[in-house]
Scaffold this active site. Sequence first.
Site, PDB file in Angstrom:
ATOM      1  CB  THR A  20       4.069  -8.727   9.587  1.00 24.04           C
ATOM      2  OG1 THR A  20       3.595  -8.315  10.862  1.00 24.04           O
ATOM      3  CG2 THR A  20       3.826 -10.204   9.412  1.00 24.04           C
ATOM      4  CB  VAL A  21       5.089  -7.384   4.753  1.00 21.83           C
ATOM      5  CG1 VAL A  21       5.554  -7.577   3.319  1.00 21.83           C
ATOM      6  CG2 VAL A  21       3.636  -7.804   4.912  1.00 21.83           C
ATOM      7  CD  GLU A  71       1.307 -10.573  -8.526  1.00 24.52           C
ATOM      8  OE1 GLU A  71       1.612 -10.655  -9.718  1.00 24.52           O
ATOM      9  OE2 GLU A  71       0.129 -10.658  -8.128  1.00 24.52           O
ATOM     10  N   GLY A 100      -2.281 -10.851  -1.812  1.00 27.43           N
ATOM     11  CA  GLY A 100      -1.068 -11.440  -1.237  1.00 27.43           C
ATOM     12  C   GLY A 100      -0.248 -12.232  -2.230  1.00 27.43           C
ATOM     13  CD  GLU A 120      -2.348  -4.816  10.423  1.00 32.32           C
ATOM     14  OE1 GLU A 120      -1.656  -4.198  11.254  1.00 32.32           O
ATOM     15  OE2 GLU A 120      -1.900  -5.743   9.728  1.00 32.32           O
ATOM     16  CE  LYS A 124      -6.255  -6.199  -0.575  1.00 38.02           C
ATOM     17  NZ  LYS A 124      -6.630  -7.086   0.570  1.00 38.02           N
ATOM     18  N   GLY A 135      -0.544 -12.098   5.019  1.00 32.35           N
ATOM     19  CA  GLY A 135       0.470 -12.771   5.812  1.00 32.35           C
ATOM     20  C   GLY A 135       1.857 -12.444   5.306  1.00 32.35           C
TER      21      GLY A 135
END
Lengths: 431, 431
Positions: B32-33, B147, B152, B207, B222, B319
């Site tokens: 996806t990314v 980043e 995101g 997922e 994170k 996303g």
Amino acid sequence: MTIAVHTLETAAEAAPGPEPRVIRVALAGFGTVGGALVGLLRDREDAIARTHGIRFELVSILVRDPERSRPYPVPGDLLTSDVEAFLAADAHAIVEVLGGLEPAGRIAIAALGRGRTFVTANKALIAKHGPELAAAASGHGGRLLYEAAVAGGVPIIRALRDALPETGVQGIRGILNGTTNYILTRLSDGATFDQALAEARKEGYAESDSSRDLDGRDTEDKIRILAWLAFGADPGVFRVHRRGLTRHADRIAADADAFGGVARLVGECLALDGGLVAAVEPVIVSPGSSLARTLGADNFIEVETTYNGTLGFSGPGAGGGPTASAILSDLIRHVPHPPAPENTPMAVADGRELAWVVSIRSAGAVVSLRDLLMAEGVDPVLEMDDGCAGILRVRTAPCHRSRIKAVERALEGASLEPVVTRFESGGFSSA
Amino acid sequence: MTIAVHTLETAAEAAPGPEPRVIRVALAGFGTVGGALVGLLRDREDAIARTHGIRFELVSILVRDPERSRPYPVPGDLLTSDVEAFLAADAHAIVEVLGGLEPAGRIAIAALGRGRTFVTANKALIAKHGPELAAAASGHGGRLLYEAAVAGGVPIIRALRDALPETGVQGIRGILNGTTNYILTRLSDGATFDQALAEARKEGYAESDSSRDLDGRDTEDKIRILAWLAFGADPGVFRVHRRGLTRHADRIAADADAFGGVARLVGECLALDGGLVAAVEPVIVSPGSSLARTLGADNFIEVETTYNGTLGFSGPGAGGGPTASAILSDLIRHVPHPPAPENTPMAVADGRELAWVVSIRSAGAVVSLRDLLMAEGVDPVLEMDDGCAGILRVRTAPCHRSRIKAVERALEGASLEPVVTRFESGGFSSA
């Protein structure tokens, strides 16, 4: 929350690094922001040297009256009221916090023309002469930095310049003036306009001449700068529909209230089919919106993008500390590659007491939840028996995390399916 | 709002600049990314060349199965499933979006050890090996950029690294996992946990294996990264109190509701007297708080500072588009000094129609506000006569700004002290 910076830095302070590089700074303006910057440079001197390998040295300060006493005393020979003498100082970076177009513009051109770094909080200067100054910078190897010119300590300039240019920015809107937002917030609380303005002055949000705040010109300057960054529009040229708070501010707040909304002075610039549209005007927004929830002198900016959704940035829009912080972050750009964070050995201990909600399946429970909590030294504050769902809930007084864990283990041992959730009502310090 | 990027860029496209510098990029991962990044590089190719003077060229893509069809087709000879062949590609920058510790770690060490730029969205890798990779980067002149690993498209890493280091960061808290926030939002709406999780998967937020989201390990990674950046704590070492959503998520939401609050999975790291404290756990927050108002898969981060107040950052936390945007912003760091924005000549036209509130002093009014509005082609929607205050208010249907200005002029001519305020209920497109 207690400030614990010193605790965290002790270990690193014990191990000195190489001698920091000296960056000579000339400062034009020594009022609230200039004073805060001098204080911040002093407070953070060791941390800056350690983290960034640099040490800032003040070489000249331009003031109107060198004889006036200052909250942050500096050696008297640093102060000058002579612009030429100030410009003659041998500085790597010139910081300008005078405001107004002159002599700020002359200082900017002189600094950038010599390939220096020019750091400014001056929104009027950038809104009017930004492209000219950027050209002077790129023509002579200087750098033009103005994080502090928009939204004080909120790093929106940096975000638009470094992080968001390729996200497809479609629109920017926000609350960019603390004085008018403070007044609108107080009007909603029932204050009159005159009361609200007097309070804003007392709190230091409004200057004695607040006409540029009230009529929206201050917000307009900031919108021009943001539109320049986001869309490349010449900030001194394009049209901004502007309507301020000057006339009938009380009625704006009352009209908003009558229709179930909240009045905010909103600046915006949008890329529409026909091109750029920019406005500064009072807007009635819904009470739950981020704009309505921006209170007092805070700023809030929303950036709508094609590839990156809608981003929000909030924080203090003015004041000495935030503005000085933004200037310092620009000054630190002298280090082109920010270093990776060091690993500071750090004690980890949690002395905090937090409130909790503990719930159990009450059906078949043979222990008293209250008794069990109290046996572990936890005070129950509020008990709710949800008989229909077969759930018994207790909210506790603040206690250490280890006590609540002991409670949880005991309840698990009794097969009561405990659920433990921290309870707090907002902010950091509310636990 | 209509996307108008092409309109805005036409003028600049007509004037080609010097030949852009080519930056060769190797991409590890094409899901996806990775796919979104390839699409973004293609969409923005001209804009990037114009604004930054660079052109990205893909030289190799590491995939599991080179035969699989891709939403963004690329020349077949770019694809390889062989890590050694991938590492042998002559690239300036290596982008890693595989996730997981290996082979991501091996690729990172190889790239940084050769002085390359390594850009990653891999939170687990940075949380575990960040300092090691940073040391490899600084030892060989490489650059480590991540980043995209936290929140995101919200530029929080950049803010902590570049803008906020000298603001005296005292604490960071936030919603850092879109899957669990989506689930908690849906639970508040009355969905069951199983429904909410199924929806999150259908929407692409979760997922197929969402255990790292649900048990809080994703948020923990994170928080480790943010604490490393803000406090220099070794991210792989310090303790994080962690409690996820795995057990009884429905009851967490119900318990919060019973006490008038909203449940959120909050990650935080604070500098306290005893040192660093970090936790990931469900917290009952007040409904009006920014945490409670963060809905669905959005992220929100609050940074409390000594010199710069409390800053807020919000936006899409995951996303393809947002994550690819964050990666691209890191890649663009190849240009060390971001250029000043160009001045693009830009048409300025406002075809929008907006709703307004018009109020007048009704005492002594001899004209009908309704008639006057309709004479100018503005439809009154809702009229409110506040007799006590002597104010008559009308909310209008959307109309062009020029019409409402004509109304205002007419009312001013009749000395009715009109107040005109834009009316909208939130978002950009709601006018």
